[in-house]
Every structure is written in structure tokens, then in C-alpha cells.
Design a protein around this motif. Sequence first.
Motif, PDB file in Angstrom:
ATOM      1  N   ASN A 176       0.825  -1.205   0.000  1.00 17.93           N
ATOM      2  CA  ASN A 176       0.000   0.000   0.000  1.00 17.93           C
ATOM      3  C   ASN A 176       0.863   1.261   0.000  1.00 17.93           C
ATOM      4  OD1 ASN A 176      -2.582   1.460   0.382  1.00 17.93           O
ATOM      5  ND2 ASN A 176      -1.691   1.981   2.377  1.00 17.93           N
ATOM      6  N   VAL A 177       0.443   2.258  -0.783  1.00 13.09           N
ATOM      7  CA  VAL A 177       1.128   3.552  -0.801  1.00 13.09           C
ATOM      8  C   VAL A 177       0.190   4.588  -0.182  1.00 13.09           C
ATOM      9  CG1 VAL A 177       2.188   5.344  -2.205  1.00 13.09           C
ATOM     10  CG2 VAL A 177       2.411   2.939  -2.880  1.00 13.09           C
ATOM     11  N   PRO A 178       0.405   4.962   1.084  1.00 13.83           N
ATOM     12  CA  PRO A 178      -0.474   5.954   1.712  1.00 13.83           C
ATOM     13  C   PRO A 178      -0.146   7.359   1.218  1.00 13.83           C
ATOM     14  CG  PRO A 178       1.259   5.319   3.232  1.00 13.83           C
ATOM     15  CD  PRO A 178       1.426   4.453   2.011  1.00 13.83           C
ATOM     16  N   LEU A 179      -1.112   8.224   1.288  1.00  9.01           N
ATOM     17  CA  LEU A 179      -0.941   9.603   0.834  1.00  9.01           C
ATOM     18  C   LEU A 179       0.218  10.288   1.550  1.00  9.01           C
ATOM     19  CD1 LEU A 179      -1.777  12.160  -0.660  1.00  9.01           C
ATOM     20  CD2 LEU A 179      -3.645  12.449   0.984  1.00  9.01           C
ATOM     21  N   GLU A 180       0.388   9.974   2.830  1.00  5.96           N
ATOM     22  CA  GLU A 180       1.437  10.634   3.609  1.00  5.96           C
ATOM     23  C   GLU A 180       2.832  10.372   3.053  1.00  5.96           C
ATOM     24  OE1 GLU A 180      -2.052  10.043   6.369  1.00  5.96           O
ATOM     25  OE2 GLU A 180      -1.039   8.892   4.803  1.00  5.96           O
ATOM     26  N   HIS A 181       3.017   9.259   2.354  1.00  3.21           N
ATOM     27  CA  HIS A 181       4.342   8.895   1.846  1.00  3.21           C
ATOM     28  C   HIS A 181       4.399   8.859   0.316  1.00  3.21           C
ATOM     29  CE1 HIS A 181       5.637   8.054   5.889  1.00  3.21           C
ATOM     30  NE2 HIS A 181       4.647   7.202   6.067  1.00  3.21           N
ATOM     31  N   LEU A 182       3.332   9.282  -0.317  1.00  7.62           N
ATOM     32  CA  LEU A 182       3.268   9.207  -1.777  1.00  7.62           C
ATOM     33  C   LEU A 182       4.416   9.963  -2.432  1.00  7.62           C
ATOM     34  CD1 LEU A 182       1.868   8.549  -4.462  1.00  7.62           C
ATOM     35  CD2 LEU A 182       0.339  10.494  -4.056  1.00  7.62           C
ATOM     36  N   PHE A 183       4.685  11.159  -1.975  1.00  7.85           N
ATOM     37  CA  PHE A 183       5.691  11.994  -2.630  1.00  7.85           C
ATOM     38  C   PHE A 183       7.113  11.684  -2.162  1.00  7.85           C
ATOM     39  CE2 PHE A 183       1.696  14.208  -3.155  1.00  7.85           C
ATOM     40  CZ  PHE A 183       1.722  14.524  -4.503  1.00  7.85           C
ATOM     41  N   ASP A 184       7.245  10.654  -1.306  1.00 14.11           N
ATOM     42  CA  ASP A 184       8.580  10.186  -0.916  1.00 14.11           C
ATOM     43  C   ASP A 184       9.168   9.236  -1.948  1.00 14.11           C
ATOM     44  OD1 ASP A 184       8.240  11.599   1.409  1.00 14.11           O
ATOM     45  OD2 ASP A 184       7.609   9.863   2.594  1.00 14.11           O
ATOM     46  N   SER A 185       8.361   8.772  -2.886  1.00 13.40           N
ATOM     47  CA  SER A 185       8.820   7.804  -3.883  1.00 13.40           C
ATOM     48  C   SER A 185       9.964   8.374  -4.720  1.00 13.40           C
ATOM     49  CB  SER A 185       7.651   7.417  -4.803  1.00 13.40           C
ATOM     50  OG  SER A 185       8.113   6.784  -5.980  1.00 13.40           O
ATOM     51  N   ASP A 186      11.065   7.636  -4.791  1.00 12.03           N
ATOM     52  CA  ASP A 186      12.208   8.089  -5.594  1.00 12.03           C
ATOM     53  C   ASP A 186      11.832   8.182  -7.069  1.00 12.03           C
ATOM     54  OD1 ASP A 186      13.851   8.279  -3.404  1.00 12.03           O
ATOM     55  OD2 ASP A 186      14.674   6.260  -3.621  1.00 12.03           O
ATOM     56  N   LEU A 187      11.115   7.178  -7.574  1.00 12.15           N
ATOM     57  CA  LEU A 187      10.725   7.200  -8.974  1.00 12.15           C
ATOM     58  C   LEU A 187       9.812   8.386  -9.252  1.00 12.15           C
ATOM     59  CD1 LEU A 187      10.640   5.982 -11.808  1.00 12.15           C
ATOM     60  CD2 LEU A 187       8.785   4.465 -11.027  1.00 12.15           C
ATOM     61  N   LEU A 188       8.885   8.633  -8.348  1.00 10.91           N
ATOM     62  CA  LEU A 188       7.982   9.776  -8.523  1.00 10.91           C
ATOM     63  C   LEU A 188       8.774  11.072  -8.638  1.00 10.91           C
ATOM     64  CD1 LEU A 188       4.649  10.458  -6.676  1.00 10.91           C
ATOM     65  CD2 LEU A 188       6.378  12.240  -6.783  1.00 10.91           C
ATOM     66  N   GLN A 189       9.734  11.243  -7.770  1.00 10.69           N
ATOM     67  CA  GLN A 189      10.515  12.476  -7.794  1.00 10.69           C
ATOM     68  C   GLN A 189      11.374  12.573  -9.049  1.00 10.69           C
ATOM     69  OE1 GLN A 189      10.315  15.142  -5.972  1.00 10.69           O
ATOM     70  NE2 GLN A 189       8.716  14.284  -4.643  1.00 10.69           N
ATOM     71  N   ARG A 190      11.876  11.444  -9.528  1.00 13.57           N
ATOM     72  CA  ARG A 190      12.666  11.478 -10.764  1.00 13.57           C
ATOM     73  C   ARG A 190      11.790  11.857 -11.957  1.00 13.57           C
ATOM     74  NH1 ARG A 190      14.846   6.650  -8.644  1.00 13.57           N
ATOM     75  NH2 ARG A 190      13.904   5.373 -10.302  1.00 13.57           N
ATOM     76  N   ILE A 191      10.576  11.312 -11.982  1.00 16.36           N
ATOM     77  CA  ILE A 191       9.662  11.666 -13.075  1.00 16.36           C
ATOM     78  C   ILE A 191       9.279  13.141 -12.991  1.00 16.36           C
ATOM     79  CG2 ILE A 191       7.352  11.280 -14.012  1.00 16.36           C
ATOM     80  CD1 ILE A 191       7.640   8.334 -13.292  1.00 16.36           C
ATOM     81  N   ALA A 192       9.026  13.627 -11.786  1.00 12.78           N
ATOM     82  CA  ALA A 192       8.694  15.043 -11.616  1.00 12.78           C
ATOM     83  C   ALA A 192       9.837  15.929 -12.103  1.00 12.78           C
ATOM     84  CB  ALA A 192       8.373  15.330 -10.153  1.00 12.78           C
ATOM     85  N   LYS A 193      11.051  15.517 -11.827  1.00  8.41           N
ATOM     86  CA  LYS A 193      12.224  16.291 -12.293  1.00  8.41           C
ATOM     87  C   LYS A 193      12.260  16.319 -13.818  1.00  8.41           C
ATOM     88  CE  LYS A 193      17.239  16.690 -11.690  1.00  8.41           C
ATOM     89  NZ  LYS A 193      18.445  16.105 -11.038  1.00  8.41           N
ATOM     90  N   ILE A 194      11.934  15.184 -14.444  1.00 14.43           N
ATOM     91  CA  ILE A 194      11.882  15.132 -15.904  1.00 14.43           C
ATOM     92  C   ILE A 194      10.833  16.114 -16.426  1.00 14.43           C
ATOM     93  CG2 ILE A 194      11.185  13.690 -17.868  1.00 14.43           C
ATOM     94  CD1 ILE A 194      12.425  11.300 -16.335  1.00 14.43           C
ATOM     95  N   MET A 195       9.643  16.105 -15.802  1.00 16.76           N
ATOM     96  CA  MET A 195       8.556  16.947 -16.286  1.00 16.76           C
ATOM     97  C   MET A 195       8.834  18.426 -16.051  1.00 16.76           C
ATOM     98  SD  MET A 195       6.770  14.587 -17.565  1.00 16.76           S
ATOM     99  CE  MET A 195       5.458  15.628 -18.191  1.00 16.76           C
ATOM    100  N   ASN A 196       9.656  18.741 -15.077  1.00 15.81           N
ATOM    101  CA  ASN A 196       9.989  20.140 -14.787  1.00 15.81           C
ATOM    102  C   ASN A 196      11.216  20.631 -15.544  1.00 15.81           C
ATOM    103  OD1 ASN A 196       7.957  20.993 -12.882  1.00 15.81           O
ATOM    104  ND2 ASN A 196       8.865  19.565 -11.412  1.00 15.81           N
ATOM    105  N   SER A 197      11.827  19.748 -16.326  1.00 17.65           N
ATOM    106  CA  SER A 197      13.050  20.141 -17.032  1.00 17.65           C
ATOM    107  C   SER A 197      12.749  20.923 -18.307  1.00 17.65           C
ATOM    108  CB  SER A 197      13.861  18.896 -17.389  1.00 17.65           C
ATOM    109  OG  SER A 197      13.121  18.047 -18.260  1.00 17.65           O
TER     110      SER A 197
END
Length: 722
Positions: free
Chosen positions: A701-722
Motif C-alpha cells: 500500500n502507498v499511503p498519501l502521507e508517503h506518496l511523494f517520498d517515492s524516488d521514482l515519482l521524484q525522478r519523473i517530476a524532475k523530468i517533467m519540470n526540465s
Amino acid sequence: MAELNEESPERLARPLIRLAQSLGVATSYVGMSRDFHEIPDDVLVAVLKALNVDASSEETIEVSLEHVNNQRAMRLIEPTVLHIVGEQSHVPIHLAITEAPKVTITLEDGTIYQHDIAVEPLPDVKVHEVNGKFFSTAQIALPADLPEGYHTLHIAAGQREADATLISAPQRIPLLDPLKNGSLWGWMAQLYSIRSADSWGVGDFADLRTLLIDSKRYTNADFMLINPVHAGEPVSPLTPSPYLPVSRRFINYTYIHPEDIPEYYALDDAAKQSVKDAHAKMEAYNADPNLIDRDAMWLEKEKALRTIFNTGLQSVRQQAFDDYKARCGEDLEAYATWCVCYAKWGKPENTPDNWINKYTKDSPEVKQLREQNSDLLEFYRWLEWIAVEQMHAAQQAARQAGMKIGIMSDMAVGVHPDGSEVWWNPERFANGATVGAPPDMFNQQGQNWSQPPLSPLSLKETGYKAYREMVRGMFDCAGAVRIDHILGLFRLWWIPEGQPASNGTYVYYDHNTMLGILAIEADRVGGLIVGEDLGVVPSYVQQSLADYAIFGCAVEWFEQMDGVFIPPKDWRPYALASVDNHDMPPAAGYLEYEHVRVREQLGLLGEDSSAFERSARAEHQAMLQMLVDNGYLDVNVMKDESGRWEEIVEALYRALNSSPCKLKAVSFVDAVGERRTQNQPGTDNEYPNWRVPLADYHGDNVPLEHLFDSDLLQRIAKIMNS
């Protein structure tokens, strides 16, 4: 199937064909494979019957055709008129030869337009004789400076008078400043699937508010596309599919977060403890990675909401509630009354003695039920008010956090045949037909979505009021609206009752008027419209959407031609781009052939399972080849994918972000490694459609409290913000 791709002159001259075409009913169509089909007579007769037009015999066809032609020749003006702001429009009117018309316009704000409206004769006008009277056609010249809005056009001609709804729409939906020379990106979320510790086993509007704020804070996203949150049933069992709502006019109040209601804090200690106890029963559900249980949630949440409702409202809040009820008017009464009937008389079912068929809104039994259950009726009104408040608050929080768009709400194609909209206003819908899709290479029998279509005749007669109110309601709580199957604004595949999906035909709608309404409502809130236009879409549809600056959709796995993927850099700018959608597995699952496994397991492939798997593997390799060829993926990953799915997912998003599309969306399921699809087309309870909680690659389970701790999520966000 005809030998030529057109109907013969002899067929076109037949009264049945002329009658059908005069009412927007297609008598032939070209299929997905460019195959030409002529619609059988029995299908045309049944579809015309659904429009309340009798074509059951040669005699009735002639009578109906004469009636339609005479009505058009005699009618002063069509009931709905479209005008484009900044352009002079000409609207035909039909006058008896002795009539001298006078035209006035009452603007939406109640004032009278202060300039003369010219009535101009038409050259070479034909005179029609109807019942001994002679009629000809003139035209009204609507001035270019008419303001945007919904006005009333009034015509007095001799002893006749007529009002028409005058819809004055902008030429285009204004583009948001950040999109004029750039793009925005955001997230896609199945709201119910993302739970926090404070949830009641299902994601709710408080979770949505947190999701929006955290998305901006931790990833700099500017919008969030969520599943449809249209209204549903008042009691269990709750329909899992968000695409089969009871009403599109209202919001699903099961998403309410009880502790966010102001009156919760006015409860006495015992009442507050009862709410806490109810919530405590749902805590274990928040961590279940296997299944969303809406019914268990609503069993406890509804009791908590009743407790809060019973505490009453202070004067300021009561006035706000009363104002809301006044604004919604009969629409709210329709839904609340339907909920009371459902709660007291049981689930609507298509049997003669069921209340949904036995009673109408005007039945004495319904009136008596409302009187005997006035408190319950008020409870359902209150629930809807609270739901709107909480979703509106989530949108306000998103904008305050800096999101340029905020919520992007999804609009379903239609409503449940036994829902409140159809029961309360059956005249708005076709009686005896449902919506679906004709046969194609993916569904050889066609599709029946079991939803009654809106009647294009009723829409026009009522000034599209129901459609206007629905769109406005959605924009009350959103910065953008995505319209599922936007082709339905142009034409819908109607299937006569009792017929297979293949035995239907297209019925056409006045798409210009409906697009004009979308443009008005989007412009009023500084919002935008996205139309789901995947699949085979006629060129005139894409052109119409482009004319109004309505965005289409581009899905990376679908953008291919003859087995070769189109590099995202070559996609169209006016589109919402994504890697996948809810009807297919997330990226990690798709790369591991989850769609093949599930379909084989459920027996959906029949004897073609091996062919489907070969096709899936070829598609997989073609995608990787596109990623490698365009520099998004290291060729060594393609040679050995083992354990490297994250690198491929990142490559998919690097490719996506290179597109010129002005809107780009990332799925939370992709960003955490979820492998399961949310919805498996072609199934009902064989697969847990719309009940899959958010989990990671390992099934945790991925709870909302830890959703944005995901390394993959943050890497994808970095791609989208580039």
C-alpha cells in the motif's frame, strides 16, 4: 453492405430515408475499416420511435414527414439559436406573408438590448402553403456586439409570438497565459484509490485537497485529472464505476470527509465520539492494498454524517444552505427525491411493479413519501451541499497553493438508465434506445454502454438547459473539464432496445451549440476543456475542436501507425498527453504484459490468446525501439530489460515531455510502480474494476502521507519540470 460508398438516388428518395435524415438519424455510415454500411429499415424505424416519431408504416411515415416539414415551414424561429461574439449572425425566421415581425433581445442579466434588430428578406425565397396559409423565410441579423451569455430572443409577428434561447458564445476559449508559449503538466489520479490515515477506507475530498497542495509543493504540478465524481446511490451497494453515474448534474457525496464539516466541531462529546468510533472501524481499510470497499465505508460514514446533520446549522450557515437550494432548484429536488425513494422503496429495477417504473415525480405516492420523510429529504439536499463545499474548497486550495489549473474533472458519457435524471425528466432522453459503439476490429460485436442518450430534439427545445447546468456545475469545482468520448457531442451510436450493439445507427447532435456552451462556461472561470478523442475521429470533429481551442488527447501507447510508434516530438500541440490511461495497466504492468495475463486468466481472448501475446510483445519492442531511436533510452536497456523497468518508465516520460503538447499528465500509478489496471474492459465483477487501491511495484500500500517520498515519482517530476 453496399458496393459503393454512398446511397443510391433511389434509396435517398424513399420517404423513410428522408424522414430519418431530416431528424439527424444516419441512414448509412463508414466503419473503422472504411467499410460502408446502409442502415436496415427496422433499425431506422426503432430509432425514430425513440425520438417519438412514428414510422411504423408507409402511411405513418408520410404523415410524420409532412408534419416535420410543415412544422419547420410554419415555426417562427428555432427554439435555440447560436451566435458567435464579435460576428454578425443571420438567423432564419418563417413568416406568413402578411406578418411584420418585431424582434427584441432580453440579455442574461434581465436588461433589454438597446439597439434595433434588423429583419432582412432573403432573395429567391420559396413560398410554402400549409393548411391554406402561405409562409416564406426571412432572416434576423444578430449584431456582432451582442455580449457573451444565454439570452432570450423574442419575436412578435401578427398574432404569433415566440421566444428562442440565444446562446452567444466566444469564438474560442481563451488560452491560459502559461500555455500561449509553453505547456503545463499535472497528475492523473483515481481519487478513491489514494488513502491517508484520516480516510474512511476510500480516498475523499480532504485527501484531494492534500493531494493538490502537496503536488504543487513537492513536484510543482499545475493540475490534477481525477476520475468522474458524479452523483451515485444513497445506500449500498454502491456502483464501483465512476462512468455510470446516477446524475451528472451533482457530486458523489460519499467522498465527503465528515471531520471537515464545520458542524462537526459543534457536536457534544458523545456525538463526536460516535463519529470517531465510526472512523476507527475503517482504519484497517486504509492500509489494505488489495481492494477498495466502498460499501463498508458508506455503512459507517453515512451514520457519522447523520449525526453531524442532526446538530443543525447556525444562521449564517443556514442561509448559505438555503441559497444553495434556491440556486439548484428542481434539479436538486429531483436527485434528493430519487434518493429518498431508493432508500425507502429499494433499488430501482426494470420490473413493472418497481417504483422506478410504477411512479413518476408527479405520482401522489411520491408526494406522500416526500412529506413523510421531509427530514431525510433535507439530509440528501444537505449532503450534496456539503460535497460541493468540500470539492470547491479543494479547488480553492489548489489555486492558493499556486496551481495554474487545479482540478481537472472528468465528465462521463451518460447516466444510469434508472438514475434520477432519467426518472425525473424522461422526456430529455430517448425512450427505447441506449448508447454504444458500432463493431470494429477491437469489438467485433460492437459495444452497448447501457446508457440512454439525451434526445437532440429535447435539448434544442429546452435551450440546452440541462447540459448548461451540468457543465456549469462541474466548473464550480474545477479549473478544467475532460469530456469522455467527446465525439458524442457530434454523433452517438444509438442501439434500439432488444437489438445487439451491431444493429444501431448514428444520431447527430448540434455540436456547434454544445461546443459554444462549453466555451461560455470555460471562459467564465478562466478554465479549459479537454475532449477525449481517441480512436477513429472524423476530420471535421478535430477541426471543430481546434476552432474552439478544445484540447484533444494523445496516449503514448496509442500513438502508432502500422506497428511503428510516432515520436512524441511529432504530436499535435493542442492535446493532453499521457503515457497510458485507466483502461490499460500502468507502465510497469504494461511492460510486464499484465494486460495479456489478465485477459488470459479471465478467458477474454478465446482461441486468439497466443496471437494477442505475440502482438503485445511486438508492440513492446516497437515502443522500446522508438525510445532508443530518439535518444530517450539506452540501447543496453532494450537488450536486457531484466530489473530495469524503472529506467524504461523514465524514458517513456522523457519522450512524453519532449512533445509539443500543451498539457502533459503523469499517472500516480506509473510513478509508484503499480502494475494492476483500474478497469478491465469487457468485464464486470470478474475483475475488481474501479476498486484497486494504490500500491507499489511489490504490491504494498502507498499511503498519501508517503506518496511523494517515492524516488521514482521524484525522478519523473524532475523530468517533467526540465
